[in-house]
Write a protein that holds these residues in place. Structure first.
Motif, PDB file in Angstrom:
ATOM      1  N   LEU A 294      13.151 -23.453  36.201  1.00  0.00           N
ATOM      2  CA  LEU A 294      14.239 -22.721  36.154  1.00  0.00           C
ATOM      3  C   LEU A 294      15.039 -22.750  36.705  1.00  0.00           C
ATOM      4  CD1 LEU A 294      11.662 -19.020  34.494  1.00  0.00           C
ATOM      5  CD2 LEU A 294      13.146 -20.467  33.637  1.00  0.00           C
ATOM      6  N   SER A 295      16.319 -22.827  36.360  1.00  0.00           N
ATOM      7  CA  SER A 295      17.463 -22.466  37.209  1.00  0.00           C
ATOM      8  C   SER A 295      18.793 -21.417  36.995  1.00  0.00           C
ATOM      9  CB  SER A 295      18.356 -23.802  37.595  1.00  0.00           C
ATOM     10  OG  SER A 295      18.347 -24.237  36.517  1.00  0.00           O
ATOM     11  N   THR A 296      19.663 -21.007  37.750  1.00  0.00           N
ATOM     12  CA  THR A 296      21.201 -20.177  37.160  1.00  0.00           C
ATOM     13  C   THR A 296      21.655 -20.291  38.464  1.00  0.00           C
ATOM     14  OG1 THR A 296      21.556 -17.564  36.590  1.00  0.00           O
ATOM     15  CG2 THR A 296      19.750 -18.314  38.865  1.00  0.00           C
ATOM     16  N   ARG A 297      22.782 -19.901  37.720  1.00  0.00           N
ATOM     17  CA  ARG A 297      24.143 -20.648  38.765  1.00  0.00           C
ATOM     18  C   ARG A 297      24.544 -19.114  39.143  1.00  0.00           C
ATOM     19  NH1 ARG A 297      28.040 -24.383  35.097  1.00  0.00           N
ATOM     20  NH2 ARG A 297      25.545 -25.371  33.507  1.00  0.00           N
TER      21      ARG A 297
ATOM     22  N   LEU B 130      20.444 -13.113  41.395  1.00  0.00           N
ATOM     23  CA  LEU B 130      20.098 -13.541  39.733  1.00  0.00           C
ATOM     24  C   LEU B 130      18.671 -14.653  39.501  1.00  0.00           C
ATOM     25  CD1 LEU B 130      21.235 -12.989  36.548  1.00  0.00           C
ATOM     26  CD2 LEU B 130      19.359 -10.765  37.978  1.00  0.00           C
ATOM     27  N   SER B 131      18.476 -15.417  41.182  1.00  0.00           N
ATOM     28  CA  SER B 131      18.033 -16.892  41.841  1.00  0.00           C
ATOM     29  C   SER B 131      17.178 -15.945  41.783  1.00  0.00           C
ATOM     30  CB  SER B 131      18.953 -17.417  42.275  1.00  0.00           C
ATOM     31  OG  SER B 131      18.761 -16.524  43.941  1.00  0.00           O
ATOM     32  N   ILE B 132      15.506 -17.007  41.478  1.00  0.00           N
ATOM     33  CA  ILE B 132      14.731 -17.366  41.986  1.00  0.00           C
ATOM     34  C   ILE B 132      14.265 -17.965  42.770  1.00  0.00           C
ATOM     35  CG2 ILE B 132      13.774 -15.069  40.464  1.00  0.00           C
ATOM     36  CD1 ILE B 132      12.267 -18.248  38.482  1.00  0.00           C
ATOM     37  N   PRO B 133      12.610 -18.290  43.884  1.00  0.00           N
ATOM     38  CA  PRO B 133      12.343 -20.092  44.400  1.00  0.00           C
ATOM     39  C   PRO B 133      12.246 -20.347  43.363  1.00  0.00           C
ATOM     40  CG  PRO B 133      11.521 -17.482  45.129  1.00  0.00           C
ATOM     41  CD  PRO B 133      12.295 -17.522  44.264  1.00  0.00           C
ATOM     42  N   LEU B 134      12.882 -21.864  43.597  1.00  0.00           N
ATOM     43  CA  LEU B 134      12.632 -22.736  43.065  1.00  0.00           C
ATOM     44  C   LEU B 134      11.158 -23.193  42.397  1.00  0.00           C
ATOM     45  CD1 LEU B 134      15.380 -25.155  43.540  1.00  0.00           C
ATOM     46  CD2 LEU B 134      15.184 -23.844  41.865  1.00  0.00           C
ATOM     47  N   GLN B 135      10.657 -23.536  41.724  1.00  0.00           N
ATOM     48  CA  GLN B 135       9.113 -23.798  41.162  1.00  0.00           C
ATOM     49  C   GLN B 135       8.527 -23.688  40.296  1.00  0.00           C
ATOM     50  OE1 GLN B 135       6.300 -19.829  41.709  1.00  0.00           O
ATOM     51  NE2 GLN B 135       8.076 -18.853  41.355  1.00  0.00           N
ATOM     52  N   PRO B 136       7.543 -25.163  39.399  1.00  0.00           N
ATOM     53  CA  PRO B 136       7.453 -25.255  38.919  1.00  0.00           C
ATOM     54  C   PRO B 136       6.484 -24.589  37.353  1.00  0.00           C
ATOM     55  CG  PRO B 136       6.140 -26.702  39.991  1.00  0.00           C
ATOM     56  CD  PRO B 136       7.634 -26.149  40.947  1.00  0.00           C
ATOM     57  N   LEU B 137       7.003 -24.539  36.049  1.00  0.00           N
ATOM     58  CA  LEU B 137       6.137 -23.583  35.647  1.00  0.00           C
ATOM     59  C   LEU B 137       5.376 -24.186  34.566  1.00  0.00           C
ATOM     60  CD1 LEU B 137       8.379 -20.129  35.694  1.00  0.00           C
ATOM     61  CD2 LEU B 137       5.984 -20.109  37.296  1.00  0.00           C
ATOM     62  N   ARG B 138       4.244 -23.769  34.168  1.00  0.00           N
ATOM     63  CA  ARG B 138       3.533 -23.847  32.310  1.00  0.00           C
ATOM     64  C   ARG B 138       3.627 -22.813  31.913  1.00  0.00           C
ATOM     65  NH1 ARG B 138       1.146 -29.355  31.607  1.00  0.00           N
ATOM     66  NH2 ARG B 138      -0.196 -28.176  30.899  1.00  0.00           N
TER      67      ARG B 138
ATOM     68  N   PHE C  50      18.014 -11.747  29.360  1.00  0.00           N
ATOM     69  CA  PHE C  50      18.795 -13.212  29.519  1.00  0.00           C
ATOM     70  C   PHE C  50      18.417 -14.254  28.128  1.00  0.00           C
ATOM     71  CE2 PHE C  50      17.043 -11.772  33.371  1.00  0.00           C
ATOM     72  CZ  PHE C  50      18.285 -12.638  34.355  1.00  0.00           C
ATOM     73  N   ASP C  51      19.620 -15.365  27.781  1.00  0.00           N
ATOM     74  CA  ASP C  51      19.471 -15.813  27.283  1.00  0.00           C
ATOM     75  C   ASP C  51      18.817 -17.395  27.846  1.00  0.00           C
ATOM     76  OD1 ASP C  51      20.038 -15.583  24.349  1.00  0.00           O
ATOM     77  OD2 ASP C  51      21.844 -14.658  25.789  1.00  0.00           O
ATOM     78  N   PHE C  52      19.338 -19.111  27.097  1.00  0.00           N
ATOM     79  CA  PHE C  52      18.098 -19.449  28.430  1.00  0.00           C
ATOM     80  C   PHE C  52      19.463 -21.387  27.054  1.00  0.00           C
ATOM     81  CE2 PHE C  52      15.465 -16.663  28.568  1.00  0.00           C
ATOM     82  CZ  PHE C  52      14.839 -16.217  29.674  1.00  0.00           C
ATOM     83  N   LEU C  53      19.474 -21.945  28.534  1.00  0.00           N
ATOM     84  CA  LEU C  53      20.237 -23.163  28.087  1.00  0.00           C
ATOM     85  C   LEU C  53      19.652 -24.360  28.588  1.00  0.00           C
ATOM     86  CD1 LEU C  53      23.689 -21.723  29.124  1.00  0.00           C
ATOM     87  CD2 LEU C  53      23.323 -22.719  27.381  1.00  0.00           C
TER      88      LEU C  53
ATOM     89  N   GLU D 266      18.321 -23.559  31.931  1.00  0.00           N
ATOM     90  CA  GLU D 266      18.553 -22.353  33.375  1.00  0.00           C
ATOM     91  C   GLU D 266      18.955 -21.176  32.650  1.00  0.00           C
ATOM     92  OE1 GLU D 266      23.306 -22.147  34.269  1.00  0.00           O
ATOM     93  OE2 GLU D 266      22.748 -23.623  32.693  1.00  0.00           O
ATOM     94  N   TYR D 267      18.429 -20.135  32.926  1.00  0.00           N
ATOM     95  CA  TYR D 267      19.235 -18.867  32.753  1.00  0.00           C
ATOM     96  C   TYR D 267      19.681 -18.056  32.862  1.00  0.00           C
ATOM     97  CZ  TYR D 267      17.236 -17.263  36.742  1.00  0.00           C
ATOM     98  OH  TYR D 267      16.562 -17.273  38.344  1.00  0.00           O
ATOM     99  N   VAL D 268      20.599 -17.182  31.848  1.00  0.00           N
ATOM    100  CA  VAL D 268      22.092 -16.309  32.365  1.00  0.00           C
ATOM    101  C   VAL D 268      21.790 -14.891  31.562  1.00  0.00           C
ATOM    102  CG1 VAL D 268      23.423 -18.484  32.008  1.00  0.00           C
ATOM    103  CG2 VAL D 268      22.628 -17.582  29.987  1.00  0.00           C
TER     104      VAL D 268
END
Length: 473
Positions: free
Chosen positions: A22-25, A29-37, A63-66, A94-96
């Motif tokens: 997950l990431s965002t520009r 609203l950013s969260i720590p980068l971490q892989p999620l299953r 949110f929407d997701f790209l 990417e979430y927006v």
């Protein structure tokens, strides 16, 4: 490498899982980068719930997701199937913030086709300035009341309008109009505090600006320099000042076959001071469709039927750079925080450009959806990635520049680095017919469009402040 965190909603225990990043520009609203299953049956709502949980929001944010520049409108499993991808490979998501579709609020009818629109600010004194094919301009309140109207001055259609000082900013408001009669007029008036529906103010011009030899297609004003620029079908751009003492005095143009085809009027136009330009820019080789100021008031961008975008230095009156595209260009707007320009074309699409000299690409992406020329563009007042377009196909479309994806073909020679995108929303004319000629967008008022149906149409979406707009549907 960090181990992926497993997400197990109760209803998803029987579905396979996929690792997502997950990431965002949006830095707020950013969260720590971490892989999620996560289970592959999750859709937008489930992912939105997940992001809100990770952000620990007190009030849920939609949110929407790209994924690869495309909005996710199905479950992840369906997306993987359609894209021919495996759930074994990690997926970048990417979430927006969700952009809700603009709701129709109301429309106000005028006497003739409406060519241009400019919203004044700030609220609560917001009004709508429009130019008309009948040669006049008028100021309309958000309830549809005509507050003021220009006296007959232009001998042909008004093509472009722009505010100089807004109602509410000072005791006097002023604006410019220009059109097919090759002249620009400056108008000033004192806004009334009393109801005027039966007797709108009649505004007379003070100054006429004369230089162009053909239709004036656009105007752009810079408050920081008190200068404005105009573009014309005569292939030129002119630079002017609202301080008349800085301009040379000129005489009225002589009558020609062009001016003899003027609109019939029963009154003699008022006398005005007639001024010439500070400079005339002659870099284009065909009609100039639009010119706008850059964020730097000493620079400007223009687009033309010669298929080029030119960056101008207004101090030296010289071109800085020229980008040549595949099609005649009709409109332009800036997305300054992204260092992008959006240009509308006669070929029905919008191209995104990086105007910086260091950029090696002519254009970075092509946005498709309109079925006729794109004649008006305006950026969102709230979101740096969003803008709107008006077209002769009778629609307004809203676009997100993040929603572009790689394509195997550029469809007819567009050099957009193989990237294309589609619109988020389509707004049709409530009247059901007619070309759109102009759009403007304000945080307080909403998205306003005008056109061939003689109507000012107001649409408003999420985030717009509450204002009183009469619903005349």
């Amino acid at each position: 490498m960090a181990e992926a965190m497993d997400i197990d909603p109760p209803s998803s225990s029987n579905f396979p899982k996929i690792q997502i990043n997950l990431s965002t520009r949006d830095t707020t609203l950013s969260i720590p980068l971490q892989p999620l299953r996560i289970p592959t049956n999750l859709k937008r709502y489930g992912l939105s719930t997940l992001v809100n949980h990770l952000l620990e929001t007190s009030k849920p944010i939609p949110f929407d997701f790209l994924i690869d520049g495309k909005y996710l409108r199905t479950s992840i499993d369906e997306y993987l199937t359609q894209a021919g991808l495996s759930s074994e490979k990690p997926l970048d998501v990417e979430y927006v913030r969700s952009q809700l579709p603009p709701t129709y609020i109301g429309s106000f009818e005028q006497d003739d086709w409406i060519s241009s629109v400019n919203i004044s600010s700030p609220s609560p004194s917001s009004t709508i300035l429009t130019g008309s094919f009948n040669g006049t301009a008028q100021i309309t309140s958000l309830s549809g009341e005509v507050l003021a109207r220009t006296v007959p001055m232009h001998t042909q259609s008004v093509k472009s309008t722009t505010w100089i000082t807004h109602p509410g900013q000072s005791s006097e408001a002023s604006f410019l109009t220009a059109g097919l009669d090759r002249t620009i007029n400056l108008w000033s008036y004192t806004p009334s505090q009393e109801p005027l529906s039966s007797h709108p103010l009649q505004i007379s011009p003070s100054t006429s600006y004369i230089s162009h030899k053909s239709t004036i297609t656009s105007l752009s004003y810079s408050p920081s320099t008190s200068q404005f620029i105009s573009s014309s079908s005569d292939h030129t751009i002119a630079l002017w000042s609202t301080n008349s003492s800085l301009l040379p005095t000129v005489t009225a143009p002589q009558s020609t076959a062009f001016t003899r085809k003027r609109r019939r009027t029963t009154t003699k136009p008022p006398s005005t001071i007639k001024k010439g330009p500070l400079a005339v820019l002659t870099s284009h080789t065909a009609p100039v469709s639009q010119v706008i100021h850059s964020t730097d008031p000493t620079a400007a961008y223009s687009v033309s039927w010669d298929k080029s975008i030119i960056t101008h230095d207004l101090v030296t009156s010289q071109p800085v750079s020229t980008r040549t595209t595949q099609h005649p260009l009709l409109s332009i707007t800036t997305l300054p925080t992204l260092s992008l320009l959006a240009a509308g074309s006669a070929a029905r699409h919008i191209t995104l450009h990086d105007p910086r000299e260091s950029s090696r690409t002519v254009q970075t992406a092509v946005l498709r959806g309109h079925t006729n020329g794109v004649v008006s563009l305006v950026k969102s007042p709230e979101n740096e990635y969003i803008f709107a377009s008006g077209s002769h196909d009778g629609s307004v479309r809203i676009w997100d520049v993040r929603s572009v994806s790689s394509t195997s073909s550029t469809d007819g020679g567009d050099d957009g680095e193989g990237k294309s995108g589609g619109s988020l929303f389509v707004i049709k004319r409530e009247s059901g017919s007619g070309k759109v000629f102009g759009v403007d967008w304000s945080r307080d008022v909403g998205l306003v469009s005008v056109g061939e149906d003689k109507k000012i149409q107001v649409n408003r979406g999420e985030g717009m402040a509450d204002v009183t707009v009469m619903d005349q549907s």
